[in-house]
Design a protein around this motif. Sequence first.
Motif, PDB file in Angstrom:
ATOM      1  N   THR A  43       0.838  -1.203   0.000  1.00  0.00           N
ATOM      2  CA  THR A  43       0.000   0.000   0.000  1.00  0.00           C
ATOM      3  C   THR A  43       0.871   1.250   0.000  1.00  0.00           C
ATOM      4  N   GLN A  82      -7.836  -0.022  -0.683  1.00  0.00           N
ATOM      5  CA  GLN A  82      -8.039  -1.335  -0.069  1.00  0.00           C
ATOM      6  C   GLN A  82      -9.462  -1.450   0.506  1.00  0.00           C
ATOM      7  N   ASP A 158      -5.566  -1.348  -4.980  1.00  0.00           N
ATOM      8  CA  ASP A 158      -5.021  -1.945  -3.760  1.00  0.00           C
ATOM      9  C   ASP A 158      -5.931  -3.078  -3.296  1.00  0.00           C
ATOM     10  N   GLU A 159      -5.562  -4.293  -3.566  1.00  0.00           N
ATOM     11  CA  GLU A 159      -6.310  -5.502  -3.204  1.00  0.00           C
ATOM     12  C   GLU A 159      -7.820  -5.317  -3.421  1.00  0.00           C
TER      13      GLU A 159
HETATM   14 MG   LIG Z   1      -2.050  -2.784   2.158  1.00  0.00          MG
END
Ligand SMILES: [Mg+2]
Length: 386
Positions: A43, A82, A158-159
């Motif tokens: 991140t 995220q 991010d994911e």
């Molecule tokens: Mg992360």
Amino acid sequence: MANIRLENVTKRFGRVTALQSINLEIHHGEFFCVLGPPGAGKTTLLRLIVGLEKPDAGTIYIDGEPVNDVHPRNRDIAMIFQNLALYPDKTVFDNIAFPLRERKLPAEQIKARVAQVARMLHIEHLLERKPGKLSGGERQRVAIARALVRTPRAYLMDEPLANLDALLRLEMRIELKRLQEQLNETLVYVTSDQVEAMSMADRIAVLYKGVVQQCDTPDNVYNLPANRRVATIVGSPPMNFLTCQVQRTDGQLNLVHSGFGFRVIGSDHPLWDCLCRALPAVQEVLVGVRPEDIRLYPEQPTDVIAFPARVAVSEPLGAETIVDVQLGRDIIKVITPPTQYFAEKQPVWVAFDMAKVHVMDVQTGARIYTTGAPEQLQCILPGTCA
Ligand SMILES: [Mg+2]
Ligand SMILES: Nc1ncnc2c1ncn2[C@@H]1O[C@H](COP(=O)(O)OP(=O)(O)OP(=O)(O)O)[C@@H](O)[C@H]1O
């Protein structure tokens, strides 16, 4: 489209070094995955690129231009966070349109662009709904649509699929890949899921404790991992590592484990020099073999050299069975077809795919050598190992 380059980028938070001397170049139109376990610095890497953090050292370039002092707004990069957040009291349309309204685009243009992006993500029928009335996967698509709507120079994700269930993840994986091919834009995609990285990326940077361990194609990361760490992060179950003694006797060089042995044939072998040079200070190496590159036989096979072992545990997973096998003093994991049944404590014979054996430095974990053909290392018959 953008080319993103990080040169010796270091980022610290107090005493924590989140990223250490990162050198990466992400090409125009590339699907670039950053793969790493929790806390690896993934991140932080994205936040640096988008401009939410400043590096303590090093330079970030976008299209050749240093951007360390460029405000995030002027970097023109979209990031999907995220923990994505949609505005709960706005409709899907208004959520997606938000970045365009902020830029004060004419209403007609906004409408056309939202419709275009919604079509791309198959959410046209949801535009009037509020996020509370969407499924997890639909919400994810809306968040992606909101990032796509303003055609930035690059996308950072991010994911984005981490909170979805397995089936939806699979579906979204295919869609994201298709979408990126269609857009042909630079996409930096962060994930801790090796399957996502392997299946979608043009290239993968494997990040561990703030250090890039390897940056390469999925194929190379899998087949020629730079080190033990990469071989553990990529592959499931991870690669088996077996400590072997390096023994040089009677002009021969052997790698000897309590359950098997390999012989290095000839002093012109690529391994010969580096192992002999390391002796006597370094007397051990790690031999790495993936669970899918090992075969188990209930009886001693006649066509390959196999080593006697014993089944410890068998874990049937439907499409395959993972068998834990006691080989010498170590337990190795072997992937077997579900049709082959192995009982606990059953004696078995273990044969390695000799074209896929890795040798690694026992101290640093760095890969020293990988066989590419079966004859590059010779199995030493059980009984003849020291
Ligand atoms: Mg992360
Ligand atoms: N604002 C901050 N202040 C202090 N430490 C931080 C901060 N942000 C990140 N860190 C630390 O930096 C390291 C990297 O964090 P980062 O969030 O980049 O990891 P990550 O790879 O994204 O992990 P995850 O998979 O859990 O999201 C961690 O040790 C984290 O605790």
